[in-house]
Design a protein around this motif. Sequence first.
Motif, mmCIF file in Angstrom:
data_model
loop_
_atom_site.group_PDB
_atom_site.id
_atom_site.type_symbol
_atom_site.label_atom_id
_atom_site.label_comp_id
_atom_site.label_asym_id
_atom_site.label_seq_id
_atom_site.Cartn_x
_atom_site.Cartn_y
_atom_site.Cartn_z
ATOM 1 N N ARG A 1 0.837 -1.202 0.000
ATOM 2 C CA ARG A 1 0.000 0.000 0.000
ATOM 3 C C ARG A 1 0.869 1.248 0.000
ATOM 4 N NH1 ARG A 1 -2.919 -2.703 4.427
ATOM 5 N NH2 ARG A 1 -4.686 -3.869 3.554
ATOM 6 N N GLU A 2 1.942 1.218 0.766
ATOM 7 C CA GLU A 2 2.853 2.367 0.802
ATOM 8 C C GLU A 2 3.505 2.590 -0.573
ATOM 9 O OE1 GLU A 2 5.632 1.494 3.848
ATOM 10 O OE2 GLU A 2 4.193 1.675 5.507
ATOM 11 N N LEU A 3 3.958 1.506 -1.190
ATOM 12 C CA LEU A 3 4.583 1.614 -2.508
ATOM 13 C C LEU A 3 3.586 2.113 -3.548
ATOM 14 C CD1 LEU A 3 6.713 -1.672 -2.550
ATOM 15 C CD2 LEU A 3 7.569 0.680 -2.367
ATOM 16 N N HIS A 4 2.369 1.644 -3.433
ATOM 17 C CA HIS A 4 1.354 2.101 -4.391
ATOM 18 C C HIS A 4 1.057 3.577 -4.216
ATOM 19 C CE1 HIS A 4 -2.934 2.653 -5.698
ATOM 20 N NE2 HIS A 4 -2.406 2.147 -6.790
ATOM 21 N N ALA A 5 0.943 4.005 -2.977
ATOM 22 C CA ALA A 5 0.668 5.421 -2.713
ATOM 23 C C ALA A 5 1.776 6.313 -3.257
ATOM 24 C CB ALA A 5 0.487 5.645 -1.214
ATOM 25 N N SER A 6 3.001 5.806 -3.271
ATOM 26 C CA SER A 6 4.124 6.603 -3.780
ATOM 27 C C SER A 6 4.226 6.555 -5.303
ATOM 28 C CB SER A 6 5.434 6.091 -3.176
ATOM 29 O OG SER A 6 5.761 4.806 -3.692
ATOM 30 N N GLY A 7 3.419 5.689 -5.933
ATOM 31 C CA GLY A 7 3.466 5.556 -7.391
ATOM 32 C C GLY A 7 4.473 4.530 -7.878
ATOM 33 N N ALA A 8 5.167 3.846 -6.957
ATOM 34 C CA ALA A 8 6.204 2.892 -7.360
ATOM 35 C C ALA A 8 5.640 1.660 -8.057
ATOM 36 C CB ALA A 8 7.003 2.468 -6.127
ATOM 37 N N LEU A 9 4.336 1.376 -7.836
ATOM 38 C CA LEU A 9 3.740 0.190 -8.447
ATOM 39 C C LEU A 9 3.022 0.489 -9.762
ATOM 40 C CD1 LEU A 9 2.239 -1.662 -5.335
ATOM 41 C CD2 LEU A 9 4.502 -1.897 -6.369
ATOM 42 N N ASP A 10 2.944 1.747 -10.130
ATOM 43 C CA ASP A 10 2.212 2.103 -11.346
ATOM 44 C C ASP A 10 2.706 1.370 -12.599
ATOM 45 O OD1 ASP A 10 0.742 3.715 -9.753
ATOM 46 O OD2 ASP A 10 1.397 5.630 -10.612
ATOM 47 N N PRO A 11 4.020 1.153 -12.769
ATOM 48 C CA PRO A 11 4.482 0.447 -13.973
ATOM 49 C C PRO A 11 3.995 -0.999 -14.072
ATOM 50 C CG PRO A 11 6.288 1.664 -12.945
ATOM 51 C CD PRO A 11 5.151 1.669 -11.980
ATOM 52 N N PHE A 12 3.456 -1.530 -12.970
ATOM 53 C CA PHE A 12 3.005 -2.919 -12.965
ATOM 54 C C PHE A 12 1.486 -3.043 -13.125
ATOM 55 C CE2 PHE A 12 6.859 -2.634 -10.360
ATOM 56 C CZ PHE A 12 7.687 -3.526 -11.037
ATOM 57 N N ALA A 13 0.810 -1.923 -13.402
ATOM 58 C CA ALA A 13 -0.652 -1.947 -13.550
ATOM 59 C C ALA A 13 -1.052 -2.753 -14.777
ATOM 60 C CB ALA A 13 -1.193 -0.522 -13.646
ATOM 61 N N ARG A 14 -2.140 -3.483 -14.642
ATOM 62 C CA ARG A 14 -2.611 -4.357 -15.714
ATOM 63 C C ARG A 14 -4.077 -4.101 -16.052
ATOM 64 N NH1 ARG A 14 0.412 -9.032 -16.717
ATOM 65 N NH2 ARG A 14 2.355 -9.152 -15.528
ATOM 66 N N HIS A 15 -4.476 -4.586 -17.227
ATOM 67 C CA HIS A 15 -5.886 -4.536 -17.610
ATOM 68 C C HIS A 15 -6.692 -5.433 -16.661
ATOM 69 C CE1 HIS A 15 -5.712 -2.429 -21.511
ATOM 70 N NE2 HIS A 15 -4.537 -3.004 -21.659
ATOM 71 N N PRO A 16 -7.803 -4.929 -16.119
ATOM 72 C CA PRO A 16 -8.700 -5.808 -15.348
ATOM 73 C C PRO A 16 -9.571 -6.604 -16.330
ATOM 74 C CG PRO A 16 -9.573 -3.581 -15.367
ATOM 75 C CD PRO A 16 -8.252 -3.525 -16.097
ATOM 76 N N SER A 17 -8.940 -7.519 -17.037
ATOM 77 C CA SER A 17 -9.648 -8.244 -18.101
ATOM 78 C C SER A 17 -10.812 -9.066 -17.555
ATOM 79 C CB SER A 17 -8.676 -9.151 -18.863
ATOM 80 O OG SER A 17 -8.007 -10.035 -17.982
#
Length: 298
Positions: free
Chosen positions: A181-197
Amino acid sequence: MTLLHDIDPIAVPLPFWPHGIHWYGLMYLLAFGVAWWIGRRRVRAGRLPGVNEDGFGDLLFYGMLGVVLGGRLGYVFFYNFDAFLANPLMLLRINEGGMSFHGGLIGVMVAAALWSRSRKLHFFDTMDFVAPLVPAGLGLGRLGNYIGGELWGKPTGGSWGVVFPDSLPADMAALPMERLRELHASGALDPFARHPSQLYQAALEGLVMLVVLLTYSRKPRPRYAISGLFALMYGSFRFLVEFVREPDAHLGYLAFGWLTMGQVLSLPLVALGLFLLWLSHRSPTLQPVPPPAPDPAP
């Protein structure tokens, strides 16, 4: 904008069962409940002449067995046959997941054929009756996939999508959710975002198909027409969504750098749908008939 998938797949923890009751299993129960509700309304409207609610109850039971057994067998034989050959007992490990729509469809067709034979009904009169009952279950099943954080899509390559923890690199996937959650809030996980297929499929195979098939079947239609429309729509929707869905890791792409097993299995459905719609133009139209009285009590 990205969203971190942070949903517990276990809906009801149980002290005597380590796996608990998963949302995915509850979605199956809800799907059968919706099928029962829609089916009863269609029976009362006379959409399956000669069949009352008791007869429909038998058909639904047959169909439930077909979905579960066919879905599991289809997954094993279509998607994981090598693992089955190495360890046949993996067929029984339903707690590890693994269900196939195409296998479930075959199971339902076998169940409908057996039931139709016992009732001396035309097989496709039964399938035309069953087709509008299925999309709600498809949509709920895909929603269960999303809640479980499985069968995710490909990376979006942008600043939007859903970050599924299990899709992250191993060192990150092992982190506790608080850290993620902390990494996501900082934007560090944005490159790993995927399509919610899973949600794309829930919308297309579930909601869209449900509305179209229920609307189309409100009036008497020629034999084969409703089944044909179902097969054509599902095959087309599944084929398209596969372009943004991550292929099974142990299968990958089968050809051309983009063709998946899901697409290979969907092409025959498209062809079958077109063929059934062609047949419907020269076939009789089943007229509604009030259902017979309930079966006498034993």
